[in-house]
Every structure is written in C-alpha cells, then in structure tokens.
Design an enzyme around this catalytic site. Structure first.
Site, short mmCIF file in Angstrom:
data_model
loop_
_atom_site.label_atom_id
_atom_site.label_comp_id
_atom_site.label_asym_id
_atom_site.label_seq_id
_atom_site.Cartn_x
_atom_site.Cartn_y
_atom_site.Cartn_z
N ARG A 77 0.85 -1.19 0.00
CA ARG A 77 0.00 0.00 0.00
C ARG A 77 0.89 1.24 0.00
O ARG A 77 1.64 1.46 0.95
CB ARG A 77 -0.89 0.02 1.25
CG ARG A 77 -1.67 -1.27 1.51
CD ARG A 77 -2.98 -1.26 0.77
NE ARG A 77 -3.59 -2.57 0.72
CZ ARG A 77 -4.77 -2.90 1.26
NH1 ARG A 77 -5.45 -1.98 1.92
NH2 ARG A 77 -5.26 -4.10 1.12
N GLU B 1 0.33 4.13 0.73
CA GLU B 1 -0.29 5.20 1.51
C GLU B 1 0.78 5.98 2.23
O GLU B 1 1.78 5.43 2.66
CB GLU B 1 -1.25 4.59 2.55
CG GLU B 1 -2.40 3.85 1.90
CD GLU B 1 -2.92 2.70 2.76
OE1 GLU B 1 -2.24 2.33 3.74
OE2 GLU B 1 -3.99 2.17 2.43
N ARG C 175 0.02 2.02 13.17
CA ARG C 175 -0.82 0.90 12.75
C ARG C 175 -0.73 0.59 11.27
O ARG C 175 -1.42 -0.28 10.77
CB ARG C 175 -2.31 1.21 13.05
CG ARG C 175 -2.61 1.42 14.49
CD ARG C 175 -4.05 1.83 14.65
NE ARG C 175 -4.30 3.12 14.02
CZ ARG C 175 -5.44 3.45 13.43
NH1 ARG C 175 -6.42 2.60 13.35
NH2 ARG C 175 -5.59 4.65 12.92
N HIS C 176 0.06 1.37 10.53
CA HIS C 176 0.15 1.17 9.08
C HIS C 176 1.56 0.81 8.64
O HIS C 176 2.53 1.39 9.13
CB HIS C 176 -0.26 2.44 8.33
CG HIS C 176 -1.72 2.72 8.41
ND1 HIS C 176 -2.27 3.51 9.38
CD2 HIS C 176 -2.75 2.28 7.63
CE1 HIS C 176 -3.59 3.57 9.19
NE2 HIS C 176 -3.91 2.83 8.15
N GLU D 226 -9.00 -1.68 13.53
CA GLU D 226 -9.58 -2.62 12.56
C GLU D 226 -8.60 -3.78 12.32
O GLU D 226 -7.41 -3.57 12.16
CB GLU D 226 -9.81 -1.87 11.24
CG GLU D 226 -10.35 -2.75 10.14
CD GLU D 226 -10.20 -2.11 8.75
OE1 GLU D 226 -10.58 -0.93 8.61
OE2 GLU D 226 -9.69 -2.79 7.85
N SER E 143 -11.36 -6.81 6.96
CA SER E 143 -12.62 -6.42 6.33
C SER E 143 -12.97 -7.42 5.27
O SER E 143 -12.11 -8.15 4.76
CB SER E 143 -12.59 -4.99 5.81
OG SER E 143 -11.54 -4.83 4.92
N ARG F 231 -1.51 -6.76 12.47
CA ARG F 231 -2.49 -6.17 13.39
C ARG F 231 -3.05 -7.21 14.35
O ARG F 231 -3.31 -6.92 15.52
CB ARG F 231 -3.62 -5.51 12.62
CG ARG F 231 -3.15 -4.26 11.92
CD ARG F 231 -4.30 -3.37 11.62
NE ARG F 231 -3.85 -2.20 10.90
CZ ARG F 231 -4.69 -1.32 10.36
NH1 ARG F 231 -5.99 -1.51 10.47
NH2 ARG F 231 -4.21 -0.27 9.74
P1 AMO Z 1 -8.49 -3.92 3.53
O1 AMO Z 1 -7.92 -2.90 2.62
O2 AMO Z 1 -9.43 -3.45 4.60
O3 AMO Z 1 -9.34 -4.99 2.70
O4 AMO Z 1 -7.34 -4.76 4.19
C1 AMO Z 1 -7.61 -5.90 4.99
C2 AMO Z 1 -6.79 -5.87 6.26
O5 AMO Z 1 -5.40 -5.85 5.96
C3 AMO Z 1 -4.70 -5.08 6.92
N1 AMO Z 1 -4.08 -3.92 6.29
C4 AMO Z 1 -2.97 -3.31 6.75
N2 AMO Z 1 -2.18 -3.57 7.80
C5 AMO Z 1 -1.13 -2.76 8.00
N3 AMO Z 1 -0.81 -1.71 7.23
C6 AMO Z 1 -1.58 -1.40 6.16
N4 AMO Z 1 -1.27 -0.35 5.38
C7 AMO Z 1 -2.72 -2.22 5.88
N5 AMO Z 1 -3.67 -2.21 4.92
C8 AMO Z 1 -4.48 -3.24 5.19
C9 AMO Z 1 -5.73 -4.60 7.94
C10 AMO Z 1 -7.01 -4.64 7.14
O6 AMO Z 1 -8.15 -4.79 7.96
N6 AMO Z 1 -9.57 -6.95 -0.34
C11 AMO Z 1 -10.00 -6.54 0.99
C12 AMO Z 1 -10.29 -7.72 1.86
C13 AMO Z 1 -11.51 -8.52 1.43
O7 AMO Z 1 -12.57 -7.91 1.24
O8 AMO Z 1 -11.39 -9.75 1.29
C14 AMO Z 1 -8.91 -5.65 1.59
O9 AMO Z 1 -7.79 -5.62 1.17
O10 AMO Z 1 -5.75 -5.52 9.02
#
Ligand code: AMO
Length: 432
Positions: free
Chosen positions: A214, A216, A222-223, A355, A358, A406
């Site tokens: 990602r 971002e 947390r990221h 979170e 999802s 997480r």
């Molecule tokens: P989402 O984008 O919510 O959903 O990601 C799912 C889970 O992945 C973890 N996560 C991260 N952990 C740490 N740093 C990050 N930048 C980060 N981004 C995501 C989180 C998050 O809840 N395709 C959907 C899933 C689905 O619908 O099956 C998805 O990627 O714990």
C-alpha cells in the site's frame, strides 16, 4: 551437529552429564575467584561457572578475553545449581570462540541499555537476539501455523497469486508502480481479484497468506507500506457465514498460541484472554451513533475516523463486527442489499483498538459489477481479465482479508506495528 542441547533442554536431573551448548556470550560476571559466563541461545540462558583457582589457567584466560555477543561453543558437565537459570550450571572443559563480536556493540541485546525502536530496526539481526523480540516472532509463527491448520481443516486450499499486477484492486488506495519490461506494472494491494477468480475456477474455498503493498503516505503506529494479509474466499456462502469463520479462526489462533507459546508469552508478560464467540455485531448506523460522542459532525456515508473507532472500541470492549456499511465507501466488489442498495453486505472486524479485517459478500453478477466499477470512477477495460470470470458461471461468494501484523499487535498488546514484522517498510524505511 555442533551442540547436544538447547539451554532449555537441560535440567538439574542431568547432573553429571557431559553436554555441548552453542550460542552467544550474553554476559560475563568476573568475581575474581569465580567467573560466570552466560551463554544465550534461542531458547534461554545457561550459566557457565569457572572456579578460577581450580581450573586450567589457559581456559580461564581465554574466557576472560571473549567479547560479549561473540558466538561460542561450550563443552562441560552439568551440575545442579538452584540459583542459576533453569536450576543448573555447566562446569566447562572446553570453550571455543566460533565468531568474535566487535565492540562496541551497536545494540545491547540484554535489554539493560534501552534503545528506541528505530535503532533496534537498524540492527534488527541484533535486536532479534533479545528474548523479548524473538518471542514476538515465535508467536507470529504460531499465529500463521494455526491459521493454516484451521483453514486446511475447514477444506480451504492455500494458493499463491501474483504480486506484480496490471491494475489496482482496492481502487482508492495508492499503488507502487514499477517498470515491467516496456510497460508499467504495480505491486499488488490485495489478492482480491485473484481469489475471486478462483471461485469461477471451481476451487470453492481458497486462502492465501502473503504480502500486500500500500503506497499510503500514513506514518502511524498501525500502518505499514508492506503488510502481510490472511485472505480467504469461499463459494456458496453469505457474508454472515464468512464472519462466523473469521471469529472462529481468531478464537482458534488465540487458543493455540496460549497452548503452544507459554514460555514466549511469559517472556512478553502477556496473559491471553481467548475471545468469546460469537462476536458482537453492530451496524454502521449504530457505530456512527456512538462515534458522534466524540465526532458530533460525523455524517452518514463518511468513514470512521481513528477517534471514532477508539470511542466505539471503549464502548464495546471486546472484538466486534461493524456490518451494513454505506455502499459508497466500500469497494466496488461489495454486494449491495437488493432492497436497500445504498448499504452493502460488507463488514469490518474490529479489536477495541483498531480494525483487524474487512470483508463482504461479493457481487457475482457481471452487469452489476461492471456498473459498480464505473460508478467508482474506474475503467472497466483495465479489469477485463477479472470481469471475464463473471461471464461463464460464477458462484455466489464471500470472503475477507485480515492483517497478520495487526492481529499479532493486538494479541500481544504492542504499541507499534513495526514490532510485528521483521523488516518493516514504511514512509522512511526501505532498509534493512
Ligand atoms: P483492507 O484494505 O481493509 O481490505 O485490508 C484488509 C486488512 O489488511 C490489513 N491492512 C494493513 N495492515 C497494516 N498496514 C496497512 N497499510 C494495511 N492495509 C491493510 C488490515 C485490514 O483490515 N480486499 C479486501 C479484503 C476482502 O474484502 O477480502 C482488503 O484488502 O488488518
């Protein structure tokens, strides 16, 4: 094998036995007449005791000169000693230095001299020598092992999907571009499209544990820009079914970690409370009602802020699901309710602090999916390879993705997600 035992495999009952231990020189305590060397391996610490007057002067001399954190092998006999770690000490006949450590050390693995996380991450190989850091990764291993066991037992097949891709999966979140021969490609944000395609592929139940990327710009505790995700997809089920699977998995993982990682949990000073199932479910509408205590201007259709999540977490106090989200803030593949298309069959799994996962029941109808892609401002042509899978027999399906870091961070009550991944990738860090 250069050793006969790990330090943890010897007890006072082995008194008189000859053993060979190998590890790092953790500490030296020189009391003049008696010299204690502490040998540390992955599993613990052993005390090597040298009574200087009674020992070979060459051995004493050599032992006194070994720099801390050098790799050593010690051969000797076991003696019961209630005051030593694990109730035994080793009376050495041979000490060999296999690799001498330079000094000063860049980090103190004994933890006596504190270091900030950045310094620790700069020399991660040294940081992981500390029993505390090692324990986090031993638990991480068991989280992933228990996940594989649980899902395999439930009939899921583990797949691996490409991390170099041509299109965005999650729409909104930024992508890392890379040059792929004569064109542009990206690092994948999620195995989403591939795991869904395998439902058309007849696999019925799949999972993947792998990296997600990602781009971002967040710089939070947390990221990560490269995280590890547990993803599942299942055919002929609803979002409620996969929420049931998810809560069962979380409880199973906690249970197995508490059974299998007793010593690591003790080192980390953690007593695990196994979450009780079923988890509480609240709707998005109920969630924003609670969140308005701290964010009075929060409008329906807006995503929850960190402060909002924190407030709801305090209110509920245990793992919970938020269900029935506005369709407009969830990805295009989420299935809208037939009678109320402004909300969709999406859910988030929340720990009171953040979170965790999802997921959703997915749209399995080609026309509707194409329309939703367009409505989210994306170009369906870039999704041809994915959309094609919906034209020749796609079962109804649902799934979710959960971040390993997480899950581990909340389980072990750690303050920073960077503690949960060996070599974190964040806004400022691409090495080591
Ligand atoms: P989402 O984008 O919510 O959903 O990601 C799912 C889970 O992945 C973890 N996560 C991260 N952990 C740490 N740093 C990050 N930048 C980060 N981004 C995501 C989180 C998050 O809840 N395709 C959907 C899933 C689905 O619908 O099956 C998805 O990627 O714990």
């Amino acid at each position: 094998m250069m050793r006969t035992h790990y330090t943890s495999e010897i007890t006072s009952e082995d008194a008189g036995k000859e053993v060979v231990l190998a590890g790092w020189l953790h500490e030296v305590r020189d009391l003049g007449g008696i010299l204690f060397l502490l040998l540390r391996d992955r599993e613990g610490i052993a005390q090597i005791t040298i009574v200087t007057k009674k020992s070979d002067p060459e051995l004493v001399n050599k032992a006194r000169k070994i720099p801390r954190e050098s790799v050593i092998v010690v051969r000797g006999s076991v003696k019961a000693e209630p005051k030593a770690p694990n109730g035994y000490e080793i009376l050495p006949t041979h000490i060999d230095v296999l690799s001498k450590a330079e000094s000063p050390l860049p980090l103190d693995p004994t933890g006596k001299v504190g270091a900030d996380l950045d310094t620790r991450l700069d020399v991660r190989f040294m940081d992981t020598r500390s029993p505390r850091t090692f324990s986090i990764f031993a638990v991480r291993h068991h989280v992933m092992l228990a996940t594989r066991e649980f899902l395999t037992e439930k009939g899921f097949i583990e797949i691996t999907t490409p991390k170099i891709v041509a299109a965005a999966t999650e729409g909104g979140t930024a992508l890392f571009p890379l040059s792929y021969f004569d064109r542009e490609a990206f690092l994948n944000q999620s195995p989403q499209l591939f795991k869904q395609m395998m439902m058309a592929g007849g696999f019925d139940r799949v999972f993947e544990i792998g990296p997600i990327f990602r781009a971002e710009e967040h710089d939070t505790t947390r990221h990560l820009n490269e995280a590890t995700s547990i993803d599942i997809e299942q055919s002929f089920v609803t979002h409620h079914d996969v929420m049931g699977l998810l809560e069962e998995l979380v409880a199973y993982v906690y249970e197995k970690v508490s059974e299998r990682c007793e010593r690591n949990l003790r080192t980390l000073n953690i007593e695990l409370d196994i979450p009780k199932t079923p988890f509480v479910k609240i709707t998005y509408d109920e969630a924003i009602e609670i969140a308005r205590d701290v964010e009075p201007s929060l409008e329906w259709g807006e995503d929850l802020t960190t402060a909002a999540e924190k407030r709801i977490g305090e209110e509920i106090g245990e793992h919970y699901f938020i269900v029935d989200w506005p369709t407009s803030i969830k990805p295009y593949y989420s299935m809208p309710y037939g009678d109320k298309p402004e909300i969709c069959k999406s859910f988030d799994l929340m720990h009171p602090k953040m979170e965790l996962a999802s997921g959703a029941q997915r749209i399995h109808e080609y026309g509707l999916l194409k329309k939703r892609i367009e409505e989210q401002g994306l170009n369906p042509d870039s999704f041809d390879f994915y959309l094609q899978a919906f034209r020749y027999g796609m079962p109804p399906h649902a799934g979710w993705g959960m971040g390993v870091e997480r899950l581990l961070m909340t389980m072990l009550d750690l303050k920073n997600i960077r503690e949960c991944i060996l070599f974190p990738r964040d806004r400022r860090r691409v090495a080591p």
